[in-house]
Scaffold this active site. Sequence first.
Site, short mmCIF file in Angstrom:
data_model
loop_
_atom_site.label_atom_id
_atom_site.label_comp_id
_atom_site.label_asym_id
_atom_site.label_seq_id
_atom_site.Cartn_x
_atom_site.Cartn_y
_atom_site.Cartn_z
N GLU A 164 0.89 -1.18 0.00
CA GLU A 164 0.00 0.00 0.00
C GLU A 164 0.92 1.21 0.00
OE1 GLU A 164 -2.96 -1.11 -0.23
OE2 GLU A 164 -2.56 -3.11 0.57
N CYS B 15 -1.94 9.49 2.42
CA CYS B 15 -1.60 8.98 1.08
C CYS B 15 -2.62 9.44 0.05
CB CYS B 15 -1.52 7.46 1.12
SG CYS B 15 -3.00 6.69 1.80
P1 NAD Z 1 8.57 4.66 4.33
O1 NAD Z 1 8.45 3.88 3.07
O2 NAD Z 1 9.72 5.56 4.49
O3 NAD Z 1 8.62 3.68 5.59
C1 NAD Z 1 7.61 2.72 5.82
C2 NAD Z 1 8.20 1.58 6.64
O4 NAD Z 1 9.17 0.88 5.87
C3 NAD Z 1 8.91 2.05 7.90
O5 NAD Z 1 8.65 1.11 8.92
C4 NAD Z 1 10.37 2.06 7.50
O6 NAD Z 1 11.26 1.88 8.57
C5 NAD Z 1 10.43 0.87 6.56
N1 NAD Z 1 11.48 0.93 5.54
C6 NAD Z 1 12.04 2.03 4.98
N2 NAD Z 1 12.90 1.65 4.01
C7 NAD Z 1 12.87 0.30 3.96
C8 NAD Z 1 13.53 -0.68 3.15
N3 NAD Z 1 14.39 -0.34 2.19
N4 NAD Z 1 13.23 -1.99 3.35
C9 NAD Z 1 12.33 -2.35 4.29
N5 NAD Z 1 11.69 -1.47 5.09
C10 NAD Z 1 11.96 -0.17 4.92
O7 NAD Z 1 7.17 5.44 4.49
P2 NAD Z 1 6.83 6.58 5.55
O8 NAD Z 1 7.60 7.79 5.16
O9 NAD Z 1 6.92 6.06 6.92
O10 NAD Z 1 5.27 6.82 5.26
C11 NAD Z 1 4.78 7.76 4.35
C12 NAD Z 1 4.48 7.07 3.04
O11 NAD Z 1 3.49 6.07 3.23
C13 NAD Z 1 3.90 8.02 1.99
O12 NAD Z 1 4.46 7.71 0.76
C14 NAD Z 1 2.42 7.67 2.01
O13 NAD Z 1 1.74 7.98 0.82
C15 NAD Z 1 2.47 6.19 2.26
N6 NAD Z 1 1.20 5.71 2.80
C16 NAD Z 1 0.44 4.87 2.04
C17 NAD Z 1 -0.81 4.46 2.51
C18 NAD Z 1 -1.70 3.52 1.75
O14 NAD Z 1 -2.54 2.89 2.36
N7 NAD Z 1 -1.57 3.39 0.44
C19 NAD Z 1 -1.24 4.90 3.75
C20 NAD Z 1 -0.42 5.74 4.49
C21 NAD Z 1 0.81 6.13 4.01
#
Ligand code: NAD
Length: 469
Positions: free
Chosen positions: A228, A264
């Site tokens: 997501e 998002c």
């Molecule tokens: P992020 O991708 O930076 O981090 C999400 C999670 O992944 C965190 O727990 C982080 O530690 C981990 N992570 C980061 N890099 C990683 C890697 N290379 N391998 C494995 N894990 C890793 O996202 P964020 O900044 O925490 O959240 C904001 C983002 O989430 C925005 O892009 C937003 O649009 C999206 N979002 C999507 C939805 C949806 O339902 N589609 C809902 C809310 C937020």
Amino acid sequence: MPKSELVSTDPCTGEVVWTGAAGDPAAATAAARVAAPGWAATPLDARIAVARAFAATVRDRAEAFAALIARETGKPLWEARTEVASVAAKVDISVTAQAERAGERHGETGGVRQAVRHKPHGVLGVLGPYNFPAHLPNGHIVPALLAGNTVVFKPSELTPAVADFMAACWGASGLPDGALTVVHGGRAEGEALAAADIDGLLFTGSATTGAALARQFAATPHRILALEMGGNNPLIAWDVADEALDAAAALIVQSAFLSAGQRCTCARRLIVGPDGDALLDRVARLSDRLIVGAPFDAPEPFMGPVIDNRAADALQAGFAALIGRGARVVRPLARRDRERPFLLPGIIDVTGVAERDDAELFGPLLQVVRVPDFAAALREANATAFGLAAGLIGGDAALYDVFWRGSRAGVVNWNRPTNGAASTAPFGGVGRSGNHRPSAFYAADYCAWPVASLESDTPAGGIATGLRP
Ligand code: NAD
């Protein structure tokens, strides 16, 4: 090797909210593996009872839970309360969804009994984002546990305290040891969890991380991966009647600036026709009235800060880059003060900017694009590799039909904010926004696999054709 120290801070004050050490995803996964057969063998009714007890615990602790979410993310208390309510409500919705989407079905085919039942995958990893640190991971965790999986949850490194609070609610509700384990850490621990002995990974976060996970999972297609991700969401305002201009402006402001633009589904691009000026003027004036403040301020703020100074700096750099390419500032994406990441809602007209990045600017920044006709509006709406949310404000049923058919997104709304979504519906995007495993009501689909059976109480068979006498 010593584990790194983690700290989370209150975005509004910089005060420390939580400290702790990064965890060991491999060890947590091993514990979840040991617990998996017992939890899978627990009757569904008993699993539902534990989940309902969790919902009751969350409701009992709602005020403390909301206050913690507000402190660790900076979102207004009123909004944190709605997040807690969603966490509790998720349980009954997921029980219904599981019965509907992944329940047991029996029938008959050619006089033979037929059954479809579902089995849990085993151990599932969950990776959560910071913007809804409880509700979004919970949207994976509840259906995963109901389906009989054990779960290893790595929350965002920016919101570890909320994760611990939520796990404690499960612990107080009769969930057996090992069924849910929280592992703290950042990117390295996320990568380690993805590489650990898990049967699938349920991820909510950015498209960049999701793509990295898809690459990591490419060699193991038997493991489920639900992604997501973000969006570069368009909102078209078209043929808005004069008497509806105020309502339209309110919908646009909500779409763009709710949660300080950290949803998002927030609208990133507002697309208007040649008659858009009156509406734009109202959007700008309404934005000026939004209260930006800390969660517990009085009067209550509409929105808080973005998550940290790094995010605020990156957003302001993105804004400056658009100006550098010829965009016209309608409202600056200004800092309320220099020390903390409070941003005032920014609006920028990017019409005519030749090179616009198809990027998600995850904050309170709305880009305006002017187009000559509705066909051009639809082209602009779809000029993105993402496909999460899209909205139309104004028009009539016939225009909405054209918009609905033409838009490429998993959430398509009419005369509602782009960030409005029913929890009783599926939720997910196409393109760079998801991998066709929508969450919310359809989360049950990725938490279990179907087993089809033909069954008879006694051996019954014969070879009708092709036997020598
Ligand atoms: P992020 O991708 O930076 O981090 C999400 C999670 O992944 C965190 O727990 C982080 O530690 C981990 N992570 C980061 N890099 C990683 C890697 N290379 N391998 C494995 N894990 C890793 O996202 P964020 O900044 O925490 O959240 C904001 C983002 O989430 C925005 O892009 C937003 O649009 C999206 N979002 C999507 C939805 C949806 O339902 N589609 C809902 C809310 C937020």
